[in-house]
Write an enzyme that holds these catalytic residues in place. Structure first.
Site, PDB file in Angstrom:
ATOM      1  N   LYS A  15       4.838  -0.976   7.577  1.00  0.00           N
ATOM      2  CA  LYS A  15       6.071  -1.313   6.873  1.00  0.00           C
ATOM      3  C   LYS A  15       5.911  -1.101   5.374  1.00  0.00           C
ATOM      4  O   LYS A  15       6.834  -0.626   4.698  1.00  0.00           O
ATOM      5  CB  LYS A  15       6.478  -2.758   7.151  1.00  0.00           C
ATOM      6  CG  LYS A  15       7.799  -3.129   6.484  1.00  0.00           C
ATOM      7  CD  LYS A  15       8.205  -4.562   6.704  1.00  0.00           C
ATOM      8  CE  LYS A  15       9.500  -4.855   5.964  1.00  0.00           C
ATOM      9  NZ  LYS A  15       9.914  -6.280   6.081  1.00  0.00           N
ATOM     10  N   ASN A  59      12.001   2.803  -0.651  1.00  0.00           N
ATOM     11  CA  ASN A  59      12.561   1.922  -1.674  1.00  0.00           C
ATOM     12  C   ASN A  59      12.556   2.537  -3.072  1.00  0.00           C
ATOM     13  O   ASN A  59      13.581   2.519  -3.765  1.00  0.00           O
ATOM     14  CB  ASN A  59      11.827   0.582  -1.675  1.00  0.00           C
ATOM     15  CG  ASN A  59      12.448  -0.418  -0.718  1.00  0.00           C
ATOM     16  OD1 ASN A  59      13.349  -0.086   0.040  1.00  0.00           O
ATOM     17  ND2 ASN A  59      11.970  -1.642  -0.752  1.00  0.00           N
ATOM     18  N   GLU A 108       9.661  -5.476  -6.463  1.00  0.00           N
ATOM     19  CA  GLU A 108       8.384  -5.781  -5.803  1.00  0.00           C
ATOM     20  C   GLU A 108       7.462  -4.567  -5.740  1.00  0.00           C
ATOM     21  O   GLU A 108       6.555  -4.514  -4.918  1.00  0.00           O
ATOM     22  CB  GLU A 108       8.646  -6.301  -4.387  1.00  0.00           C
ATOM     23  CG  GLU A 108       9.322  -7.656  -4.338  1.00  0.00           C
ATOM     24  CD  GLU A 108       9.461  -8.170  -2.908  1.00  0.00           C
ATOM     25  OE1 GLU A 108       8.750  -9.114  -2.548  1.00  0.00           O
ATOM     26  OE2 GLU A 108      10.281  -7.601  -2.166  1.00  0.00           O
ATOM     27  N   LYS A 146      10.566 -13.138  -3.128  1.00  0.00           N
ATOM     28  CA  LYS A 146       9.868 -11.989  -3.680  1.00  0.00           C
ATOM     29  C   LYS A 146       8.386 -12.345  -3.772  1.00  0.00           C
ATOM     30  O   LYS A 146       8.019 -13.500  -4.027  1.00  0.00           O
ATOM     31  CB  LYS A 146      10.410 -11.647  -5.064  1.00  0.00           C
ATOM     32  CG  LYS A 146      11.882 -11.250  -5.092  1.00  0.00           C
ATOM     33  CD  LYS A 146      12.123  -9.921  -4.425  1.00  0.00           C
ATOM     34  CE  LYS A 146      13.562  -9.456  -4.640  1.00  0.00           C
ATOM     35  NZ  LYS A 146      13.843  -8.185  -3.960  1.00  0.00           N
ATOM     36  N   GLY A 205      16.502 -13.893   4.609  1.00  0.00           N
ATOM     37  CA  GLY A 205      16.284 -15.305   4.920  1.00  0.00           C
ATOM     38  C   GLY A 205      17.443 -15.896   5.700  1.00  0.00           C
ATOM     39  O   GLY A 205      17.249 -16.642   6.669  1.00  0.00           O
TER      40      GLY A 205
END
Length: 307
Positions: free
Chosen positions: A185, A193, A268, A77, A12
């Site tokens: 992605k 991840n 996530e 998130k 961000g």
């Protein structure tokens, strides 16, 4: 343009800085009071390959937000999206556009619950970024962004947003096949991840071991199979290439899921691996490696919950 960055973590802040450099009136919004206070006290400190910057961008807590903006860029998130957007409802007027550059699948529908579908944009970013301390962000990798209206909205406005990001130093383009980009992605994240989180290591470690490389190859191929079975024509090779870039150019980058596990936070994984597994079931195909990674990370979360 008035731009509100909802979720002023590492990504961000990186994007808020780009809009700021492009001349936008930017506000960073986050629930981390220490981070907000640090930015307001001395500015946002950025460490990139271009050098160090200290940018005077105001930061606020959600309850301090007042007045509609032109664009809300969502970086929270995925499991916080609804609550976060409700918390800044005062900023979402009749003409406010929403853009999700979040991880995972299904973000378009989450945003459409808070604005008319024609004002919802989605995108994917391949930039690495790390929050190294309150008000301090580091990003030493290369990458860019793709974005597009999620449900057939205003292409001209979306192009203006992409141009502003590019002007601000983060290359961005309109991508009509945006759902291919988002799935690509998601597959990349669902591969790299969890392996980083489970091994507590960065991508460079994964690249050095044949065991992890074999799992990476298999997971990518599974994800592509699921995407294609779901009607999204995702090619495999660009994702395989991106995993190689991750293991070399971004070798020391701490994936968000790794950061979450190390910090004792919820990940996530449901919106990334879990969403791919659910899509596989709906399409009638198997994704055993993706499901195994999902369930192992869920066990990590269960351990964290036990303290």
């Amino acid at each position: 343009m008035k731009v509100l960055i909802l979720g002023a973590g590492a990504m961000g802040c990186l994007y808020g800085a780009a809009f700021h450099r492009a001349g936008c009136e930017v506000t960073l919004v986050d629930v981390n009071r220490a981070h907000v206070d640090a930015i307001n006290a001395r500015g946002l400190e950025l460490d990139t390959r271009a050098g160090f910057e200290l940018l005077p961008i105001p930061a606020k807590l959600p309850e301090q937000v007042a007045g509609a903006v032109d664009l809300v860029v969502v970086f929270t998130k995925t499991f916080h999206t609804d609550a976060a957007l409700s918390g800044i409802a005062a900023a979402i007027g009749p003409e406010t556009a929403l853009l999700s550059l979040q991880n995972g699948l299904g973000n378009d529908k989450r945003l459409a619950a808070h604005a008319s579908p024609e004002r919802v944009m989605v995108g994917a970013s391949s930039l690495p970024s790390d929050l190294v301390g309150p008000g301090k962000v580091r990003s030493h990798g290369e990458g860019g962004s793709k974005l597009y209206p999620a449900f057939g909205g205003d292409i001209v406005f979306a192009g203006h947003v992409a141009d502003l990001l590019t002007k601000g130093g983060l290359a961005a383009v309109l991508e009509p096949e945006i759902h291919v980009a988002i799935w690509s992605k998601a597959i990349f994240n669902a591969t790299m991840n969890p392996l980083c989180a489970l091994t507590r290591r960065t991508p460079g470690f994964l690249g050095a071991h044949p065991e992890s490389r074999a799992m990476i190859t298999r997971a990518v191929d599974e994800g592509v199979l699921v995407a294609n079975a779901s009607g999204v024509p995702v090619p495999a090779q660009p994702i395989h290439d991106l995993t190689e870039v991750s293991m070399t150019d971004h070798a020391d980058h701490e994936a968000s899921m790794l950061q979450d596990v190390k910090a004792g936070r919820r990940t996530e994984v449901d919106a990334i691996n879990g969403a791919i597994v659910e899509a596989a079931k709906a399409a009638g195909v198997e994704a055993p490696v993706m499901e195994t990674l999902w369930r192992l990370v869920k066990l990590e979360e269960a351990k964290l919950a036990e303290g």
